[in-house]
Motif scaffolding. Structure first.
Motif, PDB file in Angstrom:
ATOM      1  N   TRP A 287     -14.970 -42.606  54.706  1.00 54.48           N
ATOM      2  CA  TRP A 287     -14.307 -41.306  54.843  1.00 54.48           C
ATOM      3  C   TRP A 287     -12.966 -41.270  54.119  1.00 54.48           C
ATOM      4  O   TRP A 287     -12.590 -40.235  53.536  1.00 54.48           O
ATOM      5  CB  TRP A 287     -14.121 -40.967  56.320  1.00 54.48           C
ATOM      6  CG  TRP A 287     -15.370 -40.463  56.979  1.00 54.48           C
ATOM      7  CD1 TRP A 287     -16.177 -41.114  57.852  1.00 54.48           C
ATOM      8  CD2 TRP A 287     -15.956 -39.169  56.782  1.00 54.48           C
ATOM      9  NE1 TRP A 287     -17.233 -40.333  58.222  1.00 54.48           N
ATOM     10  CE2 TRP A 287     -17.125 -39.122  57.585  1.00 54.48           C
ATOM     11  CE3 TRP A 287     -15.621 -38.056  56.017  1.00 54.48           C
ATOM     12  CZ2 TRP A 287     -17.960 -38.008  57.640  1.00 54.48           C
ATOM     13  CZ3 TRP A 287     -16.450 -36.935  56.068  1.00 54.48           C
ATOM     14  CH2 TRP A 287     -17.593 -36.920  56.866  1.00 54.48           C
ATOM     15  N   LEU A 290     -13.787 -40.745  50.534  1.00 54.81           N
ATOM     16  CA  LEU A 290     -14.175 -39.358  50.270  1.00 54.81           C
ATOM     17  C   LEU A 290     -12.958 -38.438  50.265  1.00 54.81           C
ATOM     18  O   LEU A 290     -12.861 -37.517  49.435  1.00 54.81           O
ATOM     19  CB  LEU A 290     -15.189 -38.901  51.316  1.00 54.81           C
ATOM     20  CG  LEU A 290     -15.829 -37.537  51.069  1.00 54.81           C
ATOM     21  CD1 LEU A 290     -16.595 -37.533  49.752  1.00 54.81           C
ATOM     22  CD2 LEU A 290     -16.757 -37.160  52.213  1.00 54.81           C
ATOM     23  N   THR A 293     -11.256 -38.926  47.028  1.00 54.83           N
ATOM     24  CA  THR A 293     -12.010 -38.239  45.975  1.00 54.83           C
ATOM     25  C   THR A 293     -11.715 -36.750  45.985  1.00 54.83           C
ATOM     26  O   THR A 293     -11.554 -36.124  44.929  1.00 54.83           O
ATOM     27  CB  THR A 293     -13.513 -38.488  46.166  1.00 54.83           C
ATOM     28  OG1 THR A 293     -13.776 -39.894  46.142  1.00 54.83           O
ATOM     29  CG2 THR A 293     -14.316 -37.801  45.067  1.00 54.83           C
ATOM     30  N   LEU A 322     -20.191 -37.427  42.122  1.00 53.59           N
ATOM     31  CA  LEU A 322     -20.652 -37.677  43.488  1.00 53.59           C
ATOM     32  C   LEU A 322     -22.175 -37.647  43.607  1.00 53.59           C
ATOM     33  O   LEU A 322     -22.764 -38.538  44.243  1.00 53.59           O
ATOM     34  CB  LEU A 322     -20.019 -36.686  44.455  1.00 53.59           C
ATOM     35  CG  LEU A 322     -18.607 -37.045  44.935  1.00 53.59           C
ATOM     36  CD1 LEU A 322     -18.020 -35.903  45.755  1.00 53.59           C
ATOM     37  CD2 LEU A 322     -18.628 -38.323  45.766  1.00 53.59           C
ATOM     38  N   TRP A 339     -21.533 -37.980  56.443  1.00 55.77           N
ATOM     39  CA  TRP A 339     -20.760 -38.329  55.252  1.00 55.77           C
ATOM     40  C   TRP A 339     -21.479 -37.858  53.991  1.00 55.77           C
ATOM     41  O   TRP A 339     -20.857 -37.306  53.075  1.00 55.77           O
ATOM     42  CB  TRP A 339     -20.539 -39.837  55.199  1.00 55.77           C
ATOM     43  CG  TRP A 339     -19.569 -40.248  54.131  1.00 55.77           C
ATOM     44  CD1 TRP A 339     -18.235 -40.447  54.266  1.00 55.77           C
ATOM     45  CD2 TRP A 339     -19.868 -40.506  52.746  1.00 55.77           C
ATOM     46  NE1 TRP A 339     -17.670 -40.808  53.063  1.00 55.77           N
ATOM     47  CE2 TRP A 339     -18.656 -40.845  52.111  1.00 55.77           C
ATOM     48  CE3 TRP A 339     -21.030 -40.461  51.990  1.00 55.77           C
ATOM     49  CZ2 TRP A 339     -18.590 -41.149  50.752  1.00 55.77           C
ATOM     50  CZ3 TRP A 339     -20.968 -40.764  50.635  1.00 55.77           C
ATOM     51  CH2 TRP A 339     -19.752 -41.106  50.030  1.00 55.77           C
ATOM     52  N   ALA A 343     -20.142 -35.190  51.278  1.00 53.84           N
ATOM     53  CA  ALA A 343     -19.991 -35.526  49.864  1.00 53.84           C
ATOM     54  C   ALA A 343     -20.735 -34.519  48.982  1.00 53.84           C
ATOM     55  O   ALA A 343     -20.217 -34.087  47.941  1.00 53.84           O
ATOM     56  CB  ALA A 343     -20.509 -36.944  49.607  1.00 53.84           C
TER      57      ALA A 343
END
Length: 508
Positions: A287, A290, A293, A322, A339, A343
Motif C-alpha cells: 500500500w 501504491l 506511485t 501499473l 490492492w 491499482a
C-alpha cells in the motif's frame, strides 16, 4: 541503400526480436511457475507439513467468498467465527484443482473448542454425483474410514479424488471459531527430496501408487501449451501431479533440501517452522508503494517535463505501467483483492486524465470507411489460421452470444493501447511504424504468460495500432479485436491455445 529501406529493415528486425522475446518470456515464466509450485509442495512435505491448507481468516479460501446457508458468521484475524444459533453453515473450500485423496486422506480442522459432528460433501469430478459422509466429533479424520453415501442414501466407495469439497455444520449451540482446514498425507510419501531419477517422463502411462509421488519431467524444448495440455491430462489420473522441465529437476531437489534444512534450524532455535508471517505484513509496503506511485503519477500529470518529447514518452509509459506490472508480473490470480482493484482504478484514472498537449479527436470512435475495411483483416486472418490448424473437414464450434459484451471489453483495451498509449507517444517524435511496434509490444505483454495469445495479440496490435494512427476509430478495431479473439479462442485446439486467461490465471 536508401535511408527508408534501412529503416524498414531495422523495423522488421525489431519485429522478429519482439516475437523471439515474447516466446522466451512465456517459456521462462512457465518454467519459473512450475518450479515454484513443485518447490512449495515438496518443501511443505519435506518439513512434515502439507501443501493443502485453507486459512479461514478471510473470504479468499471459500467458494463465493462467503458461508452459505442460514448462518451468522464473521472473519477475524484468528479465523472464521460461526455464531451460535446458526441453523446451517456450509463452507465450500476453494480448490485450484482436484484433490488427491489417495495421498492426502486425513482431514484436520483447527477450532477453539471440540468440533461438533458435521457432514462432508464432495464430488470426485464436477460432472459426477455428489457423495456425503457424516463426520463424528473429531478434529482429525481419515476420509477412507467414513461411511460414504450417495445422495439417495445408498453406500458409496471412499473417494480417491475431489473436485468439490464442502463442510456442512448444523444447529450450532455455541460460537465456533474455525482456524484452518488441512488435508494431511495419509502416510509417508517418498522420495523427499526427489532426485533426478525420481521424475517420470511426461508421457508415462502408468499411475504411481502411494507412497510414490507423481513427479513428471517434460522435455526442455516442449512448448508451453503442449506442456500444460499434457499436465492437464496427467491430473485426470494423478490430481497431485507435479511437472517441471527436465533441466529444473536438480534445482527443485536442491531447493527442497534447503527448505527442509532451514525449517529444521528454525525448529531447533525454538521458532515455529510452519509459521509464515510474510503475508501478514506484505500489504503494508504494498500500500505504501501504491501511494508513492499515485504521488508520482499526480506529479507527472501536474508538472510534466518541459521537453515535450520527454513528457510524451513518460506520460505514455506511465499510462500502462501499473497494468503491465499486474499482468506481466503475474500478480492477477483467480480473484481480485482490494490492492489490485485500487491499482487498476489508479491506472484507469491516470489514463483517462486528458493531457494538455493531446488534441481532441472528432472521429476517435466511429472511424472512417477505410478504417472499417482495414480492420476486417483481423478476423479474416484469424479465420484462416483456425482453418489451417483444425483437422481437414472439421468445423470449429463457434458461439457468439457474449460478443456484444466482449466488444466493450475489447474497446476498453484498444482505448488504453491506441487512444491513450499510442496517441500520447506521438509527441515523442517517433515514426508511426515504431509507435505501432511499441503499442503492439505493450498489448502483447498485457497477455503474458499466455504464449500463443501474446504472439497473436502482438500481430493484432501491429494491425490495430497502425489503423488507429492512420485512420482513427475505436469501434472498427474493437469489433475486429472481438471477432478475431472469438475465432482463435474457440477455434484453435488446446495444444495451440489453452485458454484466453492471462497472468497467474493462465496456470490454474
Amino acid at each position: 541503400m536508401r535511408a527508408s529501406a534501412v529503416q524498414a529493415a531495422l523495423w522488421l528486425l525489431a519485429v522478429l526480436a519482439c516475437l523471439a522475446g515474447l516466446d522466451y518470456l512465456a517459456r521462462w515464466q512457465l518454467a519459473r511457475q512450475l518450479r515454484a509450485e513443485a518447490v512449495a509442495s515438496l518443501g511443505a512435505l519435506a518439513r512434515g507439513d502439507t501443501p493443502l491448507r485453507w486459512q479461514l481468516r478471510n473470504s479468499g479460501d471459500l467458494v463465493g467468498g462467503r458461508v452459505f446457508g442460514d448462518c451468522a458468521y464473521e472473519f477475524t484475524p484468528a479465523g472464521l467465527r460461526l455464531r451460535a444459533g446458526s441453523q446451517v453453515c456450509e463452507l465450500g473450500l476453494r480448490l485450484r484443482g482436484a484433490l488427491d485423496l489417495s495421498r492426502f486422506g486425513r482431514l484436520q480442522i483447527d477450532s477453539d473448542r471440540p468440533l461438533p459432528a458435521f457432514f462432508l460433501l464432495l464430488r470426485e469430478r464436477l460432472d459426477q454425483p455428489q457423495r456425503h459422509a457424516e463426520v463424528p466429533a473429531a478434529a482429525s479424520i481419515a476420509l477412507d474410514a467414513l461411511a460414504w453415501r450417495q445422495d439417495d442414501g445408498s453406500l458409496a466407495t471412499p473417494p480417491h479424488r475431489a473436485a468439490m469439497l464442502r463442510l456442512r455444520l448444523a444447529a450450532l449451540e455455541q460460537d465456533l471459531l474455525l482456524g484452518e482446514v488441512v488435508l494431511r498425507p495419509s502416510g509417508a510419501l517418498l522420495p523427499l527430496p526427489p532426485g533426478a531419477a525420481d521424475w517420470q517422463p511426461l508421457q508415462a502411462a502408468a499411475a504411481l501408487a502411494p507412497p510414490r509421488l507423481p513427479l513428471f519431467a517434460a522435455q526442455d524444448g516442449l512448448k508451453p501449451e503442449q506442456l500444460l495440455a499434457a499436465r492437464d491430462r496427467l491430473r485426470e489420473r494423478e490430481p497431485f501431479a507435479l511437472v517441471v522441465y527436465r533441466h529444473d529437476t536438480e534445482a527443485v531437489a536442491a531447493a527442497v533440501s534447503e527448505t527442509a534444512e532451514h525449517t529444521a534450524s528454525a525448529a531447533t532455535a525454538g521458532a515455529d517452522p510452519a509459521l509464515d508471517t510474510a503475508a501478514t505484513h506484505a500489504s503494508i509496503p504494498a500500500w505504501l508503494a501504491l501511494a508513492a506511485t499515485a504521488i508520482l503519477l499526480a506529479g507527472l500529470y501536474r508538472r510534466p517535463p518541459r521537453n515535450p518529447r520527454a513528457a510524451a514518452l513518460l506520460q505514455s509509459l506511465a499510462a500502462v505501467a501499473l497494468p503491465l506490472y499486474l499482468v506481466a508480473g503475474l500478480r492477477v490470480s483467480d480473484d481480485f483483492d482490494t490492492w489490485t482493484l485500487a491499482a487498476l482504478g489508479l491506472a484507469l484514472l491516470y489514463a483517462a486524465a486528458p493531457t494538455p498537449r493531446q488534441p481532441r479527436l472528432a472521429h476517435a470512435w466511429r472511424g472512417t470507411p477505410r478504417a472499417w475495411l482495414l480492420a476486417a483483416l483481423g478476423p479474416v486472418l484469424a479465420l484462416l489460421l483456425v482453418l489451417l490448424a483444425i483437422p481437414a473437414g472439421a468445423r470449429p464450434g463457434l458461439h457468439w452470444a457474449g460478443l456484444p459484451l466482449y466488444v466493450l471489453w475489447a474497446a476498453l483495451q484498444q482505448w488504453l493501447i491506441c487512444r491513450v498509449f499510442a496517441e500520447r507517444l506521438r509527441g515523442s517524435g517517433l515514426a508511426p511504424r515504431w509507435i505501432a511496434l511499441a503499442a503492439a509490444l505493450v498489448f502483447a505483454l498485457l497477455h503474458a504468460p499466455n504464449a500463443t495469445l501474446m504472439l497473436a495479440t502482438f500481430a493484432g496490435g501491429l494491425l490495430w495500432s497502425a489503423i488507429w494512427l492512420r485512420e482513427r476509430g475505436l469501434w472498427p478495431i474493437a469489433l475486429s479485436h472481438a471477432l478475431a479473439a472469438g475465432l482463435l479462442v474457440q477455434g484453435l485446439p488446446p495444444q495451440l491455445l489453452r485458454s484466453a486467461e492471462v497472468s497467474l490465471r493462465f496456470f490454474l
